[in-house]
Design a protein around this motif. Structure first.
Motif, PDB file in Angstrom:
ATOM      1  N   HIS A  18      46.893  -0.864  41.930  1.00 48.27           N
ATOM      2  CA  HIS A  18      46.776  -2.307  42.154  1.00 48.27           C
ATOM      3  C   HIS A  18      47.657  -2.676  43.342  1.00 48.27           C
ATOM      4  N   LYS A  19      47.187  -3.568  44.168  1.00 48.78           N
ATOM      5  CA  LYS A  19      47.992  -4.027  45.302  1.00 48.78           C
ATOM      6  C   LYS A  19      48.875  -5.180  44.859  1.00 48.78           C
ATOM      7  N   GLY A  20      49.993  -5.330  45.523  1.00 49.89           N
ATOM      8  CA  GLY A  20      50.869  -6.452  45.260  1.00 49.89           C
ATOM      9  C   GLY A  20      52.037  -6.154  44.337  1.00 49.89           C
ATOM     10  N   ILE A  21      52.163  -4.921  43.876  1.00 52.20           N
ATOM     11  CA  ILE A  21      53.310  -4.537  43.046  1.00 52.20           C
ATOM     12  C   ILE A  21      54.093  -3.473  43.798  1.00 52.20           C
ATOM     13  N   PHE A  28      50.899   2.816  31.241  1.00 53.26           N
ATOM     14  CA  PHE A  28      49.629   2.266  30.776  1.00 53.26           C
ATOM     15  C   PHE A  28      48.587   2.375  31.880  1.00 53.26           C
ATOM     16  N   CYS A  29      48.420   3.569  32.401  1.00 58.63           N
ATOM     17  CA  CYS A  29      47.470   3.812  33.482  1.00 58.63           C
ATOM     18  C   CYS A  29      46.095   3.279  33.096  1.00 58.63           C
ATOM     19  N   TYR A  30      45.634   3.615  31.918  1.00 59.77           N
ATOM     20  CA  TYR A  30      44.418   3.029  31.357  1.00 59.77           C
ATOM     21  C   TYR A  30      44.893   1.987  30.359  1.00 59.77           C
ATOM     22  N   CYS A  31      44.628   0.750  30.640  1.00 62.98           N
ATOM     23  CA  CYS A  31      45.206  -0.354  29.870  1.00 62.98           C
ATOM     24  C   CYS A  31      44.839  -0.308  28.394  1.00 62.98           C
ATOM     25  N   PRO A  32      45.825  -0.249  27.518  1.00 63.68           N
ATOM     26  CA  PRO A  32      45.549  -0.247  26.085  1.00 63.68           C
ATOM     27  C   PRO A  32      45.131  -1.628  25.570  1.00 63.68           C
ATOM     28  N   LEU A  33      45.213  -2.635  26.423  1.00 67.67           N
ATOM     29  CA  LEU A  33      44.838  -3.994  26.019  1.00 67.67           C
ATOM     30  C   LEU A  33      43.377  -4.310  26.351  1.00 67.67           C
ATOM     31  N   TYR A  34      42.675  -3.369  26.932  1.00 70.91           N
ATOM     32  CA  TYR A  34      41.304  -3.625  27.364  1.00 70.91           C
ATOM     33  C   TYR A  34      40.414  -4.118  26.222  1.00 70.91           C
ATOM     34  N   ILE A  36      41.210  -5.813  23.676  1.00 66.19           N
ATOM     35  CA  ILE A  36      41.708  -7.055  23.099  1.00 66.19           C
ATOM     36  C   ILE A  36      41.253  -8.226  23.969  1.00 66.19           C
ATOM     37  N   LYS A  37      40.400  -9.079  23.400  1.00 64.19           N
ATOM     38  CA  LYS A  37      39.817 -10.179  24.174  1.00 64.19           C
ATOM     39  C   LYS A  37      40.878 -11.142  24.696  1.00 64.19           C
ATOM     40  N   ASP A  38      41.820 -11.512  23.851  1.00 68.27           N
ATOM     41  CA  ASP A  38      42.852 -12.487  24.223  1.00 68.27           C
ATOM     42  C   ASP A  38      44.154 -11.787  24.604  1.00 68.27           C
ATOM     43  N   CYS A  39      44.078 -10.865  25.524  1.00 72.42           N
ATOM     44  CA  CYS A  39      45.284 -10.144  25.940  1.00 72.42           C
ATOM     45  C   CYS A  39      46.143 -11.059  26.810  1.00 72.42           C
ATOM     46  N   PRO A  40      47.412 -10.737  26.976  1.00 71.82           N
ATOM     47  CA  PRO A  40      48.309 -11.590  27.758  1.00 71.82           C
ATOM     48  C   PRO A  40      48.152 -11.437  29.268  1.00 71.82           C
ATOM     49  N   GLY A  41      47.272 -10.566  29.709  1.00 70.33           N
ATOM     50  CA  GLY A  41      47.034 -10.387  31.140  1.00 70.33           C
ATOM     51  C   GLY A  41      46.125 -11.478  31.684  1.00 70.33           C
ATOM     52  N   ASN A  42      45.538 -11.228  32.830  1.00 70.89           N
ATOM     53  CA  ASN A  42      44.651 -12.218  33.438  1.00 70.89           C
ATOM     54  C   ASN A  42      43.285 -11.620  33.783  1.00 70.89           C
ATOM     55  N   PRO A  43      42.562 -11.143  32.768  1.00 71.07           N
ATOM     56  CA  PRO A  43      41.253 -10.561  33.050  1.00 71.07           C
ATOM     57  C   PRO A  43      40.215 -11.630  33.392  1.00 71.07           C
ATOM     58  N   GLU A  44      39.152 -11.190  34.002  1.00 71.26           N
ATOM     59  CA  GLU A  44      37.998 -12.044  34.252  1.00 71.26           C
ATOM     60  C   GLU A  44      36.891 -11.544  33.329  1.00 71.26           C
ATOM     61  N   PHE A  45      36.031 -12.444  32.891  1.00 72.28           N
ATOM     62  CA  PHE A  45      34.904 -12.058  32.062  1.00 72.28           C
ATOM     63  C   PHE A  45      33.632 -12.316  32.849  1.00 72.28           C
ATOM     64  N   ILE A  46      32.846 -11.278  33.011  1.00 72.98           N
ATOM     65  CA  ILE A  46      31.637 -11.327  33.825  1.00 72.98           C
ATOM     66  C   ILE A  46      30.434 -11.129  32.905  1.00 72.98           C
ATOM     67  N   GLU A  47      29.436 -11.946  33.089  1.00 73.00           N
ATOM     68  CA  GLU A  47      28.201 -11.747  32.320  1.00 73.00           C
ATOM     69  C   GLU A  47      27.234 -10.960  33.182  1.00 73.00           C
ATOM     70  N   ARG A  48      26.739  -9.865  32.632  1.00 76.64           N
ATOM     71  CA  ARG A  48      25.796  -9.023  33.358  1.00 76.64           C
ATOM     72  C   ARG A  48      24.757  -8.504  32.376  1.00 76.64           C
ATOM     73  N   LYS A  54      34.601  -7.339  30.331  1.00 79.78           N
ATOM     74  CA  LYS A  54      35.982  -7.675  30.683  1.00 79.78           C
ATOM     75  C   LYS A  54      36.342  -6.917  31.952  1.00 79.78           C
ATOM     76  N   ASN A  55      36.708  -7.647  32.989  1.00 74.79           N
ATOM     77  CA  ASN A  55      37.069  -7.057  34.273  1.00 74.79           C
ATOM     78  C   ASN A  55      38.570  -7.239  34.500  1.00 74.79           C
ATOM     79  N   CYS A  56      39.291  -6.131  34.510  1.00 75.22           N
ATOM     80  CA  CYS A  56      40.747  -6.173  34.650  1.00 75.22           C
ATOM     81  C   CYS A  56      41.207  -5.703  36.035  1.00 75.22           C
ATOM     82  N   THR A  57      40.300  -5.667  36.973  1.00 75.16           N
ATOM     83  CA  THR A  57      40.601  -5.153  38.309  1.00 75.16           C
ATOM     84  C   THR A  57      41.817  -5.821  38.947  1.00 75.16           C
TER      85      THR A  57
END
Length: 79
Positions: A18-21, A28-34, A36-48, A54-57
């Motif tokens: 990820h850029k900016g860090i 947690f290379c592969y996020c264990p919160l993936y 979890i819908k209401d995780c404390p991160g800032n994911p985006e939800f995309i309908e396809r 859940k997009n955690c990019t």
């Protein structure tokens, strides 16, 4: 400093993923919160194709050293 709460793998071919860090916690290379819908991160939800994905990019939450205890707490609550 690497410890049980923090590990930075600058030798990884994907580092930084990820850029900016400046320093990234790779525990947690592969996020264990993936899952979890209401995780404390800032994911985006995309309908396809009628499915919500859940997009955690752009989320860096699990890679910040100070968030280790929060990640563990969320995982314990969502067993």
């Amino acid at each position: 400093m690497n410890s049980y709460k923090y590990f930075e793998n600058t030798d990884c071919k994907f580092y930084p993923c990820h850029k900016g860090i400046e320093h990234m916690n790779c525990l947690f290379c592969y996020c264990p919160l993936y899952r979890i819908k209401d995780c404390p991160g800032n994911p985006e939800f995309i309908e396809r194709e009628g499915k919500v994905i859940k997009n955690c990019t752009n989320c860096t939450f699990p890679h910040k050293e100070e968030n280790y205890d929060i990640v563990i707490s969320v995982l314990k609550k969502n067993r």
